[in-house]
Design a protein around this motif. Structure first.
Motif, mmCIF file in Angstrom:
data_model
loop_
_atom_site.group_PDB
_atom_site.id
_atom_site.type_symbol
_atom_site.label_atom_id
_atom_site.label_comp_id
_atom_site.label_asym_id
_atom_site.label_seq_id
_atom_site.Cartn_x
_atom_site.Cartn_y
_atom_site.Cartn_z
ATOM 1 N N ALA A 122 0.907 -1.240 -0.217
ATOM 2 C CA ALA A 122 -0.013 -0.217 0.147
ATOM 3 C C ALA A 122 0.605 1.182 0.121
ATOM 4 O O ALA A 122 0.450 2.115 -0.549
ATOM 5 N N GLU A 123 1.954 1.203 0.626
ATOM 6 C CA GLU A 123 2.857 2.331 0.823
ATOM 7 C C GLU A 123 3.608 2.863 -0.546
ATOM 8 O O GLU A 123 3.802 3.849 -0.716
ATOM 9 N N LEU B 165 1.887 2.064 -3.540
ATOM 10 C CA LEU B 165 0.946 2.116 -4.462
ATOM 11 C C LEU B 165 0.476 3.787 -4.376
ATOM 12 O O LEU B 165 -0.119 4.253 -5.110
ATOM 13 N N THR B 166 0.705 4.041 -2.985
ATOM 14 C CA THR B 166 0.093 5.553 -2.827
ATOM 15 C C THR B 166 1.043 6.437 -3.431
ATOM 16 O O THR B 166 0.905 7.731 -3.601
ATOM 17 N N LEU B 167 2.334 6.379 -3.866
ATOM 18 C CA LEU B 167 3.265 6.787 -4.623
ATOM 19 C C LEU B 167 2.795 7.067 -6.245
ATOM 20 O O LEU B 167 3.541 7.854 -6.818
ATOM 21 N N ARG B 168 1.773 6.330 -6.774
ATOM 22 C CA ARG B 168 1.672 6.148 -8.138
ATOM 23 C C ARG B 168 1.101 7.576 -8.738
ATOM 24 O O ARG B 168 1.510 8.027 -9.793
ATOM 25 N N ASP B 169 0.357 8.447 -7.959
ATOM 26 C CA ASP B 169 0.006 9.795 -8.461
ATOM 27 C C ASP B 169 1.011 10.702 -8.077
ATOM 28 O O ASP B 169 0.580 12.063 -8.527
ATOM 29 N N GLU B 170 2.174 10.569 -7.618
ATOM 30 C CA GLU B 170 3.245 11.550 -7.472
ATOM 31 C C GLU B 170 4.087 11.710 -8.806
ATOM 32 O O GLU B 170 4.301 10.459 -9.491
#
Length: 402
Positions: free
Chosen positions: A173-174, A176-181
């Motif tokens: 999850a940590e 995947l949260t970077l995908r939109d950065e």
């Protein structure tokens, strides 16, 4: 089926081998199924029981494991262990009453999948690599679905292609949260951050080649480098001296806990081509130089690089050709102009399948009461799209513009 199970709260058993590559996707699926209101149990071996990250809500059942080596003298004991494990799995199924069993490959999954297919329990196999693993090949003809991570899978018989659903590999999850950065800014005179890892225990070949390869880059590029490298304990001091002699700043360690944040900061990754590594690189969108592990079963790490390399998001170097000169050459090819690495990052990002765990959960939920969900199906109707990596369902990588 007992009254305990309802459409909103069914029971599922996940069976995974004793390595992180098999277990981490299983942990991710368990978390998603539990979030949807289902009950999940894990079947594994003693090694798998020791892998960190298992969700606290999921009970685990350790079964005997039969390992089939090239030595026939050990086959009798292996078969005996498998049959014992199958009997234990059947007893669990009697009490737990799973709607489906999900196998993630590896020898520890054999007893559970054997018991499920023999009992007539719907069974799904998840393949993390671009080559169908030995255990998954063994059961491909007996299961209801094959969930894959790549559109092109080697060692898959044509008669089984109608069972294939392209979902991808679940990632942490940590990550995947970077995908939109956005990809980190990289001005022409800015610091170029390079992340080097070689798997859970590092890789000596990276310690031997990478420092000298980076030193062979043109001075204007070499002077911008900031390296973070994972090394084996016995290699640390020698690698530190190499970087010092080349006047390249480097942070070295045997293990980095905050790997997600380091990946987020990196402009370039250099390392092995395991399934989890490539899933994270494509989830975040990071260009890479990949050196497949030469002893990987069926050369699956080389196959794992196929999609991202074809898209332009990575360069693959066989270990026998992995020299300092070749590494410098491939880095220059990726960064041949000020926007080169950014374009490669974009290409890697478009290979990502951020909905992998959701699509896998949808597929699993389609057995035991729910209707078939909209996952990517690779069969006669869309074989052309799958072969070209064309996204036609929830697991699609979303195109974005620079």
């Amino acid at each position: 089926m007992s009254d305990v199970q309802t459409k909103a709260g069914r029971h599922y058993v996940l069976a995974a081998g004793g390595t992180g590559g098999h277990l981490l996707p299983a942990f991710a699926l368990a978390t998603e199924l539990e979030r949807r209101g289902h009950h999940v149990a894990l079947i594994t071996d003693a090694r798998g029981e020791a892998i960190p990250g298992k969700p606290g809500f999921m009970p685990s059942h350790v079964l005997p494991v039969g390992r089939f080596t090239k030595n026939p003298l050990g086959w009798f004991a292996a078969i005996k262990a498998v049959l014992q494990g199958r009997s234990m799995a059947l007893r669990l199924f009697d009490s737990f009453e799973p709607s489906a069993v999900v196998g993630f490959g590896g020898y520890p999954s054999i007893p559970a999948v054997l018991a499920a297919t023999g009992r007539g329990i719907p069974t799904v196999l998840h393949e993390q690599n671009a080559v169908l693993g030995r255990v998954n090949r063994l059961f491909a003809g007996r299961v209801q679905a094959l969930a894959t991570a790549y559109p092109e899978i080697d060692r898959l018989k044509a008669k089984h292609r109608g069972k294939v659903h392209l979902v991808g590999n679940p990632v942490r999850a940590e990550v995947l949260t970077l995908r939109d950065e956005d990809y980190p800014a990289l001005p022409e005179d800015g610091v170029l951050r390079v992340l080097v890892t070689g798997g859970s225990q590092g890789a000596r070949v990276l310690s031997e080649v990478v420092p000298d390869g980076l030193a062979m880059l043109p001075p204007a590029l070499r002077q911008r480098l900031q390296v973070t490298q994972q090394c084996r304990p016995e290699d640390l001091e020698a690698v530190r001296q190499r970087y010092r002699s080349h006047d390249i700043p480097a942070e070295l360690g045997t293990y980095f806990e905050n790997m997600a944040s380091r990946l987020a900061d990196a402009h370039l990754f250099i390392g092995r081509a395991g399934a989890s590594t490539i899933a994270e690189l494509t989830a975040v969108g990071r260009p890479a130089i990949l050196i497949p592990l030469p002893i990987a079963t069926d050369d699956h790490q080389a196959a794992n690089t196929r999609e991202i390399a074809k898209a332009g998001g990575a360069r693959m170097i066989r270990q026998h050709a992995f020299t300092a000169k070749e590494l410098a050459k491939q880095i220059m090819a990726l960064s041949d102009n000020p926007r080169g690495l950014g374009k490669a990052a974009h290409a890697a990002w478009n290979c990502g399948r951020p909905d992998a765990v959701k699509d896998l959960a949808d597929l699993v939920e389609s057995f035991g009461g729910a209707e078939m969900m909209d996952v990517i199906r690779v069969g006669a109707n869309n074989a052309r799209g799958a072969s070209q990596g064309v996204a036609v369902g929830q697991g699609a990588a979303r195109e974005r513009t620079q």
